[in-house]
Motif scaffolding. Structure first.
Motif, PDB file in Angstrom:
ATOM      1  N   GLN A 114       0.833  -1.204   0.000  1.00 10.13           N
ATOM      2  CA  GLN A 114       0.000   0.000   0.000  1.00 10.13           C
ATOM      3  C   GLN A 114       0.867   1.253   0.000  1.00 10.13           C
ATOM      4  OE1 GLN A 114      -2.732  -0.495   3.324  1.00 10.13           O
ATOM      5  NE2 GLN A 114      -4.252  -1.425   1.983  1.00 10.13           N
ATOM      6  N   LEU A 115       1.936   1.249   0.782  1.00 12.23           N
ATOM      7  CA  LEU A 115       2.847   2.395   0.794  1.00 12.23           C
ATOM      8  C   LEU A 115       3.508   2.581  -0.570  1.00 12.23           C
ATOM      9  CD1 LEU A 115       4.496   1.971   4.302  1.00 12.23           C
ATOM     10  CD2 LEU A 115       3.096   3.908   3.546  1.00 12.23           C
ATOM     11  N   LEU A 116       3.908   1.488  -1.199  1.00 10.32           N
ATOM     12  CA  LEU A 116       4.500   1.571  -2.538  1.00 10.32           C
ATOM     13  C   LEU A 116       3.488   2.098  -3.554  1.00 10.32           C
ATOM     14  CD1 LEU A 116       6.588  -1.735  -2.579  1.00 10.32           C
ATOM     15  CD2 LEU A 116       7.479   0.612  -2.495  1.00 10.32           C
ATOM     16  N   ASP A 117       2.236   1.642  -3.436  1.00 15.70           N
ATOM     17  CA  ASP A 117       1.188   2.140  -4.330  1.00 15.70           C
ATOM     18  C   ASP A 117       0.981   3.637  -4.146  1.00 15.70           C
ATOM     19  OD1 ASP A 117       0.755  -0.322  -5.497  1.00 15.70           O
ATOM     20  OD2 ASP A 117      -1.023  -0.789  -4.295  1.00 15.70           O
ATOM     21  N   LEU A 118       0.978   4.098  -2.891  1.00 15.43           N
ATOM     22  CA  LEU A 118       0.826   5.539  -2.637  1.00 15.43           C
ATOM     23  C   LEU A 118       1.985   6.320  -3.250  1.00 15.43           C
ATOM     24  CD1 LEU A 118      -0.481   5.651   1.042  1.00 15.43           C
ATOM     25  CD2 LEU A 118      -1.674   6.487  -0.988  1.00 15.43           C
ATOM     26  N   SER A 119       3.194   5.784  -3.147  1.00 17.67           N
ATOM     27  CA  SER A 119       4.362   6.449  -3.747  1.00 17.67           C
ATOM     28  C   SER A 119       4.235   6.523  -5.260  1.00 17.67           C
ATOM     29  CB  SER A 119       5.648   5.690  -3.397  1.00 17.67           C
ATOM     30  OG  SER A 119       5.902   5.780  -2.027  1.00 17.67           O
ATOM     31  N   LYS A 120       3.801   5.427  -5.875  1.00 15.64           N
ATOM     32  CA  LYS A 120       3.613   5.420  -7.333  1.00 15.64           C
ATOM     33  C   LYS A 120       2.547   6.427  -7.748  1.00 15.64           C
ATOM     34  CE  LYS A 120       4.791   0.566  -8.129  1.00 15.64           C
ATOM     35  NZ  LYS A 120       4.227  -0.753  -8.441  1.00 15.64           N
ATOM     36  N   LEU A 121       1.448   6.488  -6.995  1.00 14.73           N
ATOM     37  CA  LEU A 121       0.389   7.437  -7.312  1.00 14.73           C
ATOM     38  C   LEU A 121       0.906   8.865  -7.204  1.00 14.73           C
ATOM     39  CD1 LEU A 121      -2.586   5.681  -5.529  1.00 14.73           C
ATOM     40  CD2 LEU A 121      -2.582   6.378  -7.921  1.00 14.73           C
ATOM     41  N   GLU A 122       1.646   9.117  -6.129  1.00 13.99           N
ATOM     42  CA  GLU A 122       2.192  10.446  -5.899  1.00 13.99           C
ATOM     43  C   GLU A 122       3.156  10.855  -7.013  1.00 13.99           C
ATOM     44  OE1 GLU A 122       4.768  11.217  -2.358  1.00 13.99           O
ATOM     45  OE2 GLU A 122       2.922  12.179  -1.667  1.00 13.99           O
ATOM     46  N   ALA A 123       3.935   9.911  -7.491  1.00 10.39           N
ATOM     47  CA  ALA A 123       4.906  10.185  -8.556  1.00 10.39           C
ATOM     48  C   ALA A 123       4.258  10.197  -9.938  1.00 10.39           C
ATOM     49  CB  ALA A 123       6.012   9.137  -8.519  1.00 10.39           C
ATOM     50  N   GLY A 124       2.983   9.828 -10.007  1.00 10.54           N
ATOM     51  CA  GLY A 124       2.285   9.793 -11.286  1.00 10.54           C
ATOM     52  C   GLY A 124       2.737   8.637 -12.165  1.00 10.54           C
ATOM     53  N   SER A 125       3.328   7.597 -11.554  1.00  5.12           N
ATOM     54  CA  SER A 125       3.846   6.492 -12.355  1.00  5.12           C
ATOM     55  C   SER A 125       2.996   5.223 -12.272  1.00  5.12           C
ATOM     56  CB  SER A 125       5.286   6.175 -11.934  1.00  5.12           C
ATOM     57  OG  SER A 125       5.323   5.734 -10.597  1.00  5.12           O
ATOM     58  N   MET A 126       1.846   5.325 -11.630  1.00  8.00           N
ATOM     59  CA  MET A 126       0.979   4.152 -11.572  1.00  8.00           C
ATOM     60  C   MET A 126       0.121   4.117 -12.827  1.00  8.00           C
ATOM     61  SD  MET A 126      -1.694   2.778  -8.727  1.00  8.00           S
ATOM     62  CE  MET A 126      -0.447   2.091  -7.662  1.00  8.00           C
ATOM     63  N   GLU A 127       0.196   2.991 -13.511  1.00 13.29           N
ATOM     64  CA  GLU A 127      -0.568   2.840 -14.747  1.00 13.29           C
ATOM     65  C   GLU A 127      -1.890   2.149 -14.473  1.00 13.29           C
ATOM     66  OE1 GLU A 127       1.484   1.000 -17.998  1.00 13.29           O
ATOM     67  OE2 GLU A 127       3.374   1.936 -17.403  1.00 13.29           O
ATOM     68  N   LEU A 128      -2.897   2.583 -15.188  1.00 18.26           N
ATOM     69  CA  LEU A 128      -4.206   1.945 -15.106  1.00 18.26           C
ATOM     70  C   LEU A 128      -4.310   0.976 -16.277  1.00 18.26           C
ATOM     71  CD1 LEU A 128      -6.754   2.227 -13.335  1.00 18.26           C
ATOM     72  CD2 LEU A 128      -7.677   3.721 -15.084  1.00 18.26           C
ATOM     73  N   LYS A 129      -4.485  -0.295 -15.971  1.00 20.04           N
ATOM     74  CA  LYS A 129      -4.611  -1.316 -17.018  1.00 20.04           C
ATOM     75  C   LYS A 129      -6.076  -1.695 -17.136  1.00 20.04           C
ATOM     76  CE  LYS A 129       0.037  -2.861 -16.190  1.00 20.04           C
ATOM     77  NZ  LYS A 129       0.864  -3.672 -15.347  1.00 20.04           N
ATOM     78  N   GLY A 130      -6.841  -0.758 -17.656  1.00 19.53           N
ATOM     79  CA  GLY A 130      -8.279  -0.932 -17.733  1.00 19.53           C
ATOM     80  C   GLY A 130      -8.744  -1.731 -18.926  1.00 19.53           C
ATOM     81  N   LYS A 131      -9.683  -2.610 -18.654  1.00 18.79           N
ATOM     82  CA  LYS A 131     -10.386  -3.364 -19.694  1.00 18.79           C
ATOM     83  C   LYS A 131     -11.835  -3.448 -19.274  1.00 18.79           C
ATOM     84  CE  LYS A 131      -7.079  -6.520 -21.762  1.00 18.79           C
ATOM     85  NZ  LYS A 131      -6.800  -7.923 -22.047  1.00 18.79           N
ATOM     86  N   GLN A 132     -12.687  -3.699 -20.234  1.00 15.32           N
ATOM     87  CA  GLN A 132     -14.112  -3.817 -19.921  1.00 15.32           C
ATOM     88  C   GLN A 132     -14.400  -5.195 -19.306  1.00 15.32           C
ATOM     89  OE1 GLN A 132     -16.997  -2.229 -22.701  1.00 15.32           O
ATOM     90  NE2 GLN A 132     -18.228  -4.071 -22.410  1.00 15.32           N
ATOM     91  N   HIS A 133     -15.039  -5.162 -18.136  1.00 15.68           N
ATOM     92  CA  HIS A 133     -15.431  -6.377 -17.420  1.00 15.68           C
ATOM     93  C   HIS A 133     -16.816  -6.158 -16.827  1.00 15.68           C
ATOM     94  CE1 HIS A 133     -11.191  -7.737 -17.276  1.00 15.68           C
ATOM     95  NE2 HIS A 133     -10.898  -6.493 -16.971  1.00 15.68           N
ATOM     96  N   ASN A 134     -17.455  -7.236 -16.440  1.00 13.96           N
ATOM     97  CA  ASN A 134     -18.720  -7.151 -15.716  1.00 13.96           C
ATOM     98  C   ASN A 134     -18.403  -6.845 -14.249  1.00 13.96           C
ATOM     99  OD1 ASN A 134     -21.204  -7.437 -14.492  1.00 13.96           O
ATOM    100  ND2 ASN A 134     -21.447  -9.598 -14.994  1.00 13.96           N
ATOM    101  N   ILE A 135     -18.664  -5.619 -13.834  1.00 17.34           N
ATOM    102  CA  ILE A 135     -18.352  -5.194 -12.471  1.00 17.34           C
ATOM    103  C   ILE A 135     -19.197  -5.934 -11.434  1.00 17.34           C
ATOM    104  CG2 ILE A 135     -19.935  -3.206 -12.398  1.00 17.34           C
ATOM    105  CD1 ILE A 135     -16.392  -3.054 -11.009  1.00 17.34           C
ATOM    106  N   VAL A 136     -20.396  -6.349 -11.813  1.00 14.05           N
ATOM    107  CA  VAL A 136     -21.301  -7.022 -10.871  1.00 14.05           C
ATOM    108  C   VAL A 136     -20.713  -8.353 -10.420  1.00 14.05           C
ATOM    109  CG1 VAL A 136     -23.626  -7.935 -10.487  1.00 14.05           C
ATOM    110  CG2 VAL A 136     -23.315  -5.882 -11.892  1.00 14.05           C
ATOM    111  N   SER A 137     -20.384  -9.222 -11.362  1.00 16.74           N
ATOM    112  CA  SER A 137     -19.846 -10.535 -10.980  1.00 16.74           C
ATOM    113  C   SER A 137     -18.498 -10.400 -10.287  1.00 16.74           C
ATOM    114  CB  SER A 137     -19.747 -11.459 -12.189  1.00 16.74           C
ATOM    115  OG  SER A 137     -18.897 -10.921 -13.164  1.00 16.74           O
ATOM    116  N   PHE A 138     -17.684  -9.425 -10.706  1.00 20.56           N
ATOM    117  CA  PHE A 138     -16.373  -9.205 -10.098  1.00 20.56           C
ATOM    118  C   PHE A 138     -16.517  -8.837  -8.616  1.00 20.56           C
ATOM    119  CE2 PHE A 138     -12.798  -6.372  -9.038  1.00 20.56           C
ATOM    120  CZ  PHE A 138     -11.728  -7.198  -9.323  1.00 20.56           C
TER     121      PHE A 138
END
Length: 191
Positions: A33-57
């Motif tokens: 979680q701390l590493l994720d916060l650092s990546k977000l802060e640095a703007g280096s976290m990538e979003l790997k978005g794809k279309q999925h059924n959010i309900v079943s997920f």
């Protein structure tokens, strides 16, 4: 620890190793979680978005807490307007968002309480999914519980990093103040 646990050792020692293993996993989660916060802060976290059924997920993730909820005598309810709501999201990040929110709900909901997840969309958004095959709009995911809640004076701060409500009644559930801050930033990353 896992290797030693799988060997033939005494039950008394196994119990202590299970505690050590659980604590090691918790530490790994906090470090990530701390590493994720650092990546977000640095703007280096990538979003790997794809279309999925959010309900079943989300339904699958939610009911993965079923045995814990059952042991705590907490009722889980999941409702959605539709069985299939296609949404573009990053499954890894959505899991982190949802896990943090449900974990908090479980921490602060007492026995015989209830946690309910509800998904809804605006009808024109949903019809654009089904009739035109387009992705657009938004889905609202509500998580409600019968727990104690947070007093109004603390609400403006709950998404601040490392913020914790300092009340004697919440001490036994004390966390790090990272989960909700990370959750908020991951939601914002999804727009």
């Amino acid at each position: 620890i896992e290797s030693v646990l799988s060997s033939n050792i005494e039950t008394k020692v196994k119990g202590k190793l299970h505690v050590a293993n659980r604590n090691a996993r918790r530490l790994l989660t906090l470090i990530n979680q701390l590493l994720d916060l650092s990546k977000l802060e640095a703007g280096s976290m990538e979003l790997k978005g794809k279309q999925h059924n959010i309900v079943s997920f989300l339904k699958s993730l939610f009911y993965s807490f079923e045995s814990l909820a059952e042991s705590e005598k907490i009722i889980l309810k999941f409702e959605s307007e539709y069985e299939n709501i296609p949404v573009v999201y990053d499954p890894d990040k959505m899991e982190k968002i949802f896990y943090n929110l449900i974990s908090n709900a479980l921490k602060f909901t007492s026995a015989n309480g209830e946690i309910k997840v509800y998904l809804k969309t605006k009808s024109q958004i949903y019809s654009s999914f089904t009739k035109k095959g387009k992705v657009g709009g938004s889905v609202e995911i509500s998580i409600k519980d019968t727990g104690k809640g947070i007093s109004k004076e603390h609400l403006p701060n709950i998404f601040n990093r490392f913020y914790q409500v300092d009340e004697s009644s919440t001490r036994e559930y004390e966390g790090t103040g990272i989960g909700l801050a990370l959750t908020k930033e991951l939601v914002e990353l999804h727009n």
